[in-house]
Write an enzyme that holds these catalytic residues in place. Structure first.
Site, PDB file in Angstrom:
ATOM      1  N   CYS A   2      44.708  24.313 -28.841  1.00  0.00           N
ATOM      2  CA  CYS A   2      45.404  25.368 -28.134  1.00  0.00           C
ATOM      3  C   CYS A   2      45.046  26.699 -28.767  1.00  0.00           C
ATOM      4  CB  CYS A   2      46.916  25.205 -28.268  1.00  0.00           C
ATOM      5  SG  CYS A   2      47.467  23.535 -27.940  1.00  0.00           S
ATOM      6  N   ARG A  27      40.088  28.156 -25.805  1.00  0.00           N
ATOM      7  CA  ARG A  27      40.602  27.100 -26.677  1.00  0.00           C
ATOM      8  C   ARG A  27      41.457  26.078 -25.922  1.00  0.00           C
ATOM      9  NH1 ARG A  27      40.291  28.003 -31.865  1.00  0.00           N
ATOM     10  NH2 ARG A  27      41.988  26.546 -32.196  1.00  0.00           N
ATOM     11  N   TRP A  74      46.105  23.098 -24.519  1.00  0.00           N
ATOM     12  CA  TRP A  74      45.196  22.026 -24.115  1.00  0.00           C
ATOM     13  C   TRP A  74      45.867  20.759 -24.620  1.00  0.00           C
ATOM     14  CZ3 TRP A  74      41.626  18.642 -26.765  1.00  0.00           C
ATOM     15  CH2 TRP A  74      40.659  18.067 -25.937  1.00  0.00           C
ATOM     16  N   ASN A 100      49.399  24.683 -32.563  1.00  0.00           N
ATOM     17  CA  ASN A 100      48.052  24.176 -32.277  1.00  0.00           C
ATOM     18  C   ASN A 100      47.774  23.094 -33.301  1.00  0.00           C
ATOM     19  OD1 ASN A 100      45.307  23.806 -31.695  1.00  0.00           O
ATOM     20  ND2 ASN A 100      44.717  25.440 -33.101  1.00  0.00           N
ATOM     21  N   GLY A 101      47.529  21.874 -32.834  1.00  0.00           N
ATOM     22  CA  GLY A 101      47.252  20.783 -33.761  1.00  0.00           C
ATOM     23  C   GLY A 101      47.981  19.524 -33.335  1.00  0.00           C
ATOM     24  N   GLU A 477      20.116  17.720 -25.122  1.00  0.00           N
ATOM     25  CA  GLU A 477      20.920  18.931 -24.916  1.00  0.00           C
ATOM     26  C   GLU A 477      20.876  19.368 -23.451  1.00  0.00           C
ATOM     27  OE1 GLU A 477      23.146  20.319 -26.500  1.00  0.00           O
ATOM     28  OE2 GLU A 477      23.289  22.354 -25.739  1.00  0.00           O
ATOM     29  N   LYS A 481      24.271  19.774 -21.277  1.00  0.00           N
ATOM     30  CA  LYS A 481      24.660  21.010 -20.576  1.00  0.00           C
ATOM     31  C   LYS A 481      24.981  20.701 -19.122  1.00  0.00           C
ATOM     32  CE  LYS A 481      25.503  23.201 -23.074  1.00  0.00           C
ATOM     33  NZ  LYS A 481      25.424  22.893 -24.444  1.00  0.00           N
ATOM     34  N   GLU A 484      28.302  18.601 -18.748  1.00  0.00           N
ATOM     35  CA  GLU A 484      29.481  19.378 -19.160  1.00  0.00           C
ATOM     36  C   GLU A 484      29.990  20.312 -18.063  1.00  0.00           C
ATOM     37  OE1 GLU A 484      29.667  20.879 -23.693  1.00  0.00           O
ATOM     38  OE2 GLU A 484      27.863  21.497 -22.655  1.00  0.00           O
ATOM     39  N   HIS A 500      12.253   0.906 -20.982  1.00  0.00           N
ATOM     40  CA  HIS A 500      13.042  -0.191 -21.551  1.00  0.00           C
ATOM     41  C   HIS A 500      14.408  -0.310 -20.892  1.00  0.00           C
ATOM     42  CE1 HIS A 500      10.015  -0.986 -24.587  1.00  0.00           C
ATOM     43  NE2 HIS A 500       9.915   0.323 -24.747  1.00  0.00           N
ATOM     44  N   LYS A 597      36.429  24.409 -26.305  1.00  0.00           N
ATOM     45  CA  LYS A 597      35.397  25.023 -27.128  1.00  0.00           C
ATOM     46  C   LYS A 597      35.405  24.469 -28.539  1.00  0.00           C
ATOM     47  CE  LYS A 597      32.262  28.031 -28.018  1.00  0.00           C
ATOM     48  NZ  LYS A 597      30.981  27.667 -27.420  1.00  0.00           N
TER      49      LYS A 597
HETATM   50  C1  G6P Z   1      33.084  20.805 -28.470  1.00  0.00           C
HETATM   51  C2  G6P Z   1      32.343  21.866 -27.687  1.00  0.00           C
HETATM   52  C3  G6P Z   1      30.842  21.680 -27.845  1.00  0.00           C
HETATM   53  C4  G6P Z   1      30.485  21.666 -29.319  1.00  0.00           C
HETATM   54  C5  G6P Z   1      31.269  20.610 -30.096  1.00  0.00           C
HETATM   55  C6  G6P Z   1      31.077  20.760 -31.590  1.00  0.00           C
HETATM   56  O1  G6P Z   1      32.896  19.561 -27.896  1.00  0.00           O
HETATM   57  O2  G6P Z   1      32.676  21.803 -26.320  1.00  0.00           O
HETATM   58  O3  G6P Z   1      30.165  22.743 -27.212  1.00  0.00           O
HETATM   59  O4  G6P Z   1      29.114  21.414 -29.435  1.00  0.00           O
HETATM   60  O5  G6P Z   1      32.656  20.771 -29.834  1.00  0.00           O
HETATM   61  O6  G6P Z   1      31.599  21.998 -31.982  1.00  0.00           O
HETATM   62  P1  G6P Z   1      31.204  22.748 -33.299  1.00  0.00           P
HETATM   63  O7  G6P Z   1      32.068  23.963 -33.308  1.00  0.00           O
HETATM   64  O8  G6P Z   1      31.515  21.840 -34.440  1.00  0.00           O
HETATM   65  O9  G6P Z   1      29.756  23.063 -33.232  1.00  0.00           O
END
Ligand code: G6P
Length: 602
Positions: A2, A27, A74, A100-101, A477, A481, A484, A500, A597
């Site tokens: 959060c 967040r 969240w 938050n936590g 990656e 992307k 996501e 395979h 995030k």
């Molecule tokens: C979340 C974000 C990703 C990020 C991952 C690791 O899942 O949505 O974009 O790569 O956390 O985050 P960090 O801050 O440790 O790179």
């Protein structure tokens, strides 16, 4: 997960709080709530939903009062609904708090409180904290002492902002394993999960450490230790980020803005580390047992780092997702082990747990982090900052390319120390790295053709991304992307793995994105592409050779760049493609569903 914020000063608190929450939405964004300390009582307005739509309905900013707290949520415990939205209160309604936590022992605490007659209004773990403080207050303690006693009973992670209706002159904040930073203004004070929340008002900040709480009045702050209650001296730091840097600057989404910031971000990563990378390389050169730990996009950077450390420095690191690291690999750590932790936020719970474990076992920890002052930086022996600036879009873009950049710098610096025979090549590679920002600029010029390509592909259901060698992490990656933000199913594979199993899924028109820079692996990539051609899959390739063009249905011409550095450039069109696919499908790329995030829970 959060975002929380608190304010005390002369302004209308509700306006400052809502403005701050907008900047913390990355967040979490499933519920919003505000509590303001008014003349005779605390007024709370809260509900499930997004800030702007709720502000129209609940009119948060109409609440009068000069101090208050707020949260954008969240959900972790209790579904996102109005009752579970923060702030939460005790039975009397005199204490309100946002969190938050995760409180790990909340069920046990809740049972005890229920037995004592407390009534709960939500299913959250958070609400127990308000009742615990209320319980301690019954023992004739001051509010501060009651708070401290309550905190001592909590297990888990918590950043808290608290108001008490009988003490309008103060706000209370707590940090334990969730981020919290104080903002020091002139006759006003702030605290929030992250700096952009109050950057419009002050750039003077105080980072709290785990196990600390703070008491804020209009013109002072005091930080104390939760265990002892003793005051701690804290330094005020000045943050260089401007608010403008944290805003969209005319782009429709933060993600696109951040994609376009990559040339500058990579330049900053290079300049920001040119002076210290050799020293860091010297400090880690002797380690042979190396683990690289990370999650998500940072994990893909870790895979790239492994490839480069092998190729340029002769090191053989083991790469583990931080969440898995603890179970077995964690047992193998000792004082001769080096842990490289990659985390853009510096607050990812899984990665922090891996770092803490490594520290306990006496290992050396080098972290690669974007957020200055974040927890990972404080736990580590050595830190390399990626200097990408604030990244608001949930999907990592510039934090990824800057991670790759500093990993390349580190591998080159280590190579120079350990493999003197290759110094000419390493010097050339270092020079080439300086050109990478310009190469990204070139790629960015092709946004409109990538947008056209997205039009063609927008109704496809499955995508495959393939690469070999140093391009495998790019394939991973690219696929991440896409899934996501566009919610299209995508898989990243090493091209050799295709036959395979996954090849069974390739049929007429299934898009296969081939990352195929020129180099020693190109020929093998072309063979893999032909396997896809034979099944009438749709080959979209990224590269710069004629032989690649001839086997591709769609060819994206890339600038020439050394294969080892190509991932920093080649990921950019994949980010842009994912972005446009998300937008065309009506999604908000900055706030993908179910994702956040910075994941501060395990
Ligand atoms: C979340 C974000 C990703 C990020 C991952 C690791 O899942 O949505 O974009 O790569 O956390 O985050 P960090 O801050 O440790 O790179």
């Amino acid at each position: 997960m959060c975002g929380i914020i608190g304010y005390i000063g002369e302004r209308k608190a509700s306006e400052v709080l809502i403005e701050g929450l907008r900047r913390l939405e990355y967040r979490g964004y499933d519920s919003v709530g505000v509590a303001v300390n008014k003349k005779d009582e605390i007024e709370i307005r809260k509900a499930a939903g997004r800030i702007d739509e709720l502000n129209e309905k609940l009119k948060f900013t109409e609440i009068e009062g000069k101090s208050g707290i707020a949260q954008t949520r969240w959900a972790t415990h209790g579904e996102p609904n109005d009752a579970n939205a923060h702030p939460h209160t005790d039975c009397s309604g005199e204490i309100a708090l946002v969190h938050n936590g995760i409180i790990e022992n909340y069920l046990e605490l809740k049972e005890e409180l229920l037995e004592k007659g407390h009534e709960f209004k939500s299913e959250t773990d958070t609400e127990v904290i308000a009742h615990l403080i209320e319980e301690e207050l019954k023992k004739n303690r001051s509010f501060e002492e009651a708070l401290r006693k309550a905190l001592l009973k909590l297990k888990g992670s918590f950043a808290l902002a608290i108001i008490y209706s009988k003490d309008k002159e103060h706000l209370y904040f707590v940090r334990n394993e969730s981020p919290l930073v104080l903002g020091v203004g002139d006759g006003e004070m702030f605290a929030a999960s992250d700096v952009p929340a109050f950057l419009a008002y002050t750039n003077k900040v105080v980072f709290l450490d785990d196990g600390e709480y703070a008491i804020l009045s209009r013109d002072s702050f005091t930080v104390k230790d939760i265990k002892t209650g003793k005051e701690k001296k804290k330094e005020i730091k000045e943050i260089e980020w401007t608010l403008e840097m944290a805003e969209k600057q005319g782009y429709p989404h933060f993600m696109l803005k951040e994609i376009y910031e990559q040339p500058q971000a990579v330049r900053d990563a290079i300049y920001g580390n040119a002076g210290n990378i050799d020293q860091i390389a010297r400090e880690i050169a002797a380690y042979d047992k190396i683990f690289i730990v990370a999650m998500g996009t940072s994990y893909h950077a870790a895979l790239y780092g492994k490839y480069l450390l092998q190729r340029l420095a002769g090191k053989v690191p083991i790469v583990e997702e931080a969440s898995e690291f603890r179970y077995e690999a964690g047992n193998l750590i000792d004082e001769r082990t080096l842990i490289i932790a990659i985390t853009q936020s510096g607050e990812t719970a899984d990665t922090l747990a891996a770092i803490k474990l490594a520290k306990e076992k006496g290992a050396k920890v080098l972290s690669i982090v974007n957020v200055v002052g974040s927890m990972a930086t404080r736990l580590s022996d050595l830190v390399i900052y990626t200097h990408a600036g604030p990244e608001i879009g949930v999907a990592a873009t510039k934090t990824y390319t800057t991670q790759l950049t500093v990993l390349a710098m580190l591998a080159i610096a280590l190579g120079k120390q350990l493999k003197s025979g290759e110094s000419a090549y390493l010097t050339k590679l270092n020079k080439e790295l300086q050109r990478v920002p310009d190469l990204i600029e070139e790629v960015l010029k092709h946004e409109s053709s990538l947008k056209d390509l997205a039009e063609v592909l927008k109704d496809k259901r499955d995508f495959f991304y393939i690469g070999r060698g140093v391009s495998v992490p790019t394939a991973f990656e690219g696929a991440l992307k896409l899934k996501e933000i566009s919610y299209i199913h995508a898989e990243g594979l090493s091209a050799g793995e295709l036959k395979h199993g996954p090849l069974a899924l390739i049929e007429d028109g299934v898009p296969v994105v081939a990352i195929a820079p020129s180099g020693k692996l190109l020929e093998k990539m072309i063979s893999n592409i032909k396997e896809v051609n034979a099944r009438r899959g749709l080959i979209i390739s990224l590269g710069n050779s004629e032989s690649l063009r001839s086997v591709s249905d769609i060819f994206l011409e890339m600038p020439e760049v050394d294969e080892l550095l190509s991932p920093i450039v080649y990921v950019v069109p994949l980010q842009i493609l994912a972005y446009h696919l998300a937008v065309l499908r009506g999604n908000d790329p900055d706030k993908p569903r179910n994702l956040a995030k910075s994941v501060t829970v395990e």
